[in-house]
Design an enzyme around this catalytic site. Structure first.
Site, short mmCIF file in Angstrom:
data_model
loop_
_atom_site.label_atom_id
_atom_site.label_comp_id
_atom_site.label_asym_id
_atom_site.label_seq_id
_atom_site.Cartn_x
_atom_site.Cartn_y
_atom_site.Cartn_z
NE ARG A 3 2.87 8.54 7.22
CZ ARG A 3 2.84 8.42 5.94
NH1 ARG A 3 3.73 8.66 5.05
NH2 ARG A 3 1.55 8.55 5.34
NE ARG A 34 -6.21 9.39 -3.20
CZ ARG A 34 -5.24 9.88 -2.48
NH1 ARG A 34 -4.25 10.75 -2.97
NH2 ARG A 34 -4.94 9.46 -1.30
NE ARG A 45 -3.65 4.42 -0.20
CZ ARG A 45 -2.74 5.31 0.00
NH1 ARG A 45 -2.48 6.04 -0.87
NH2 ARG A 45 -2.73 5.84 1.42
P1 ADP Z 1 -0.80 8.89 2.51
O1 ADP Z 1 -1.57 9.00 1.02
O2 ADP Z 1 -1.96 8.66 3.89
O3 ADP Z 1 0.09 9.98 3.02
P2 ADP Z 1 1.04 7.01 2.30
O4 ADP Z 1 0.78 6.02 0.87
O5 ADP Z 1 2.31 7.79 2.26
O6 ADP Z 1 -0.34 7.66 2.56
O7 ADP Z 1 1.52 5.55 3.26
C1 ADP Z 1 0.34 4.66 3.59
C2 ADP Z 1 0.54 3.98 4.75
O8 ADP Z 1 1.84 3.50 5.14
C3 ADP Z 1 0.64 4.82 6.10
O9 ADP Z 1 -0.66 5.06 6.64
C4 ADP Z 1 1.49 4.27 6.97
O10 ADP Z 1 0.85 3.09 7.47
C5 ADP Z 1 2.52 3.56 6.22
N1 ADP Z 1 3.80 4.36 6.02
C6 ADP Z 1 3.99 4.94 4.94
N2 ADP Z 1 5.17 5.81 5.07
C7 ADP Z 1 5.50 5.54 6.44
C8 ADP Z 1 6.69 5.96 7.27
N3 ADP Z 1 7.55 6.84 6.85
N4 ADP Z 1 6.53 5.53 8.55
C9 ADP Z 1 5.57 4.63 8.96
N5 ADP Z 1 4.64 4.25 8.28
C10 ADP Z 1 4.67 4.51 7.07
#
Ligand code: ADP
Length: 191
Positions: A88, A127, A135
């Protein structure tokens, strides 16, 4: 098939990843799911991550890099995997390159699901309303922050992977079956 899924929150990464899990018999590795599991288990990591996630900010690179590196060593990743939500940041992308090199493997493709910001807000708010299991980070204000964080820190990864010849982009705003057909088309050319 070793894949990275790139795309803003709500672009449909989870839905498309599920389809590829079936097609290629490879696991979907969602760092969001892994972190939510740590939060639910109230592990030291989870306690630290919860506030950051509730704001829609990013957990530190080193923490996420370590989780992914460990997960990639598990037996079910031997034939490939779909990384969903990782990398990310550019630093995470560099860390991933290094850990894959160390493990003697490489990515086959990076699939970018492109999506329009306003449509994403509507999609995710919907959603959350429909699932009933909202969430904590799916309310509109946090969501806008997640989208800002995506645009600032994650969107540059498209250029990074394009320069490596790995990027395949698909319009994520079409119907699910249209998107999955487009995904199959671009991946068919990969392997
Ligand atoms: P989204 O549906 O927003 O893409 P995710 O389920 O992938 O969300 O992630 C939810 C949260 O978990 C993010 O907003 C972040 O806080 C944390 N997170 C997930 N993956 C990462 C990552 N690779 N690096 C840093 N934080 C992460």
């Amino acid at each position: 098939m070793r894949l990275v899924f790139l795309g803003p929150p709500g672009a449909g990464k989870g839905t498309q990843a599920e389809i590829l899990v079936q097609r290629y018999s490879i696991p979907q590795l969602s760092t969001g799911d892994m972190l939510r599991a740590a939060v639910a288990a109230k592990s030291p990591l989870g306690l630290k991550a919860k506030q950051i996630m509730d704001r829609g900010d990013l957990v530190s690179d080193s923490v996420v890099d370590a989780i992914v590196s460990q997960r990639l060593d598990e037996a079910d990743c031997a034939n490939g995997f779909i990384l969903d939500g990782y990398p990310r940041t550019l630093a995470q992308a560099e860390a991933l390159q290094a850990m894959l090199a160390e493990k003697g493997i490489a990515l086959d493709a990076v699939l970018e699901l492109q999506a329009d910001r306003d449509a994403l807000v509507a999609r995710i708010v919907n959603r959350a309303a429909q699932s009933g299991t909202a969430r904590a980070d799916d309310n509109e204000e946090v969501l806008r922050n997640r989208l800002d964080v995506y645009n600032e820190l994650t969107a540059p990864l498209a250029a990074y992977y394009r320069s490596k010849g790995l990027l395949r982009s698909v319009d994520g705003m079409a119907r699910i079956d249209t998107v999955s057909k487009a995904v199959a088309d671009v991946l068919g050319a990969v392997k």
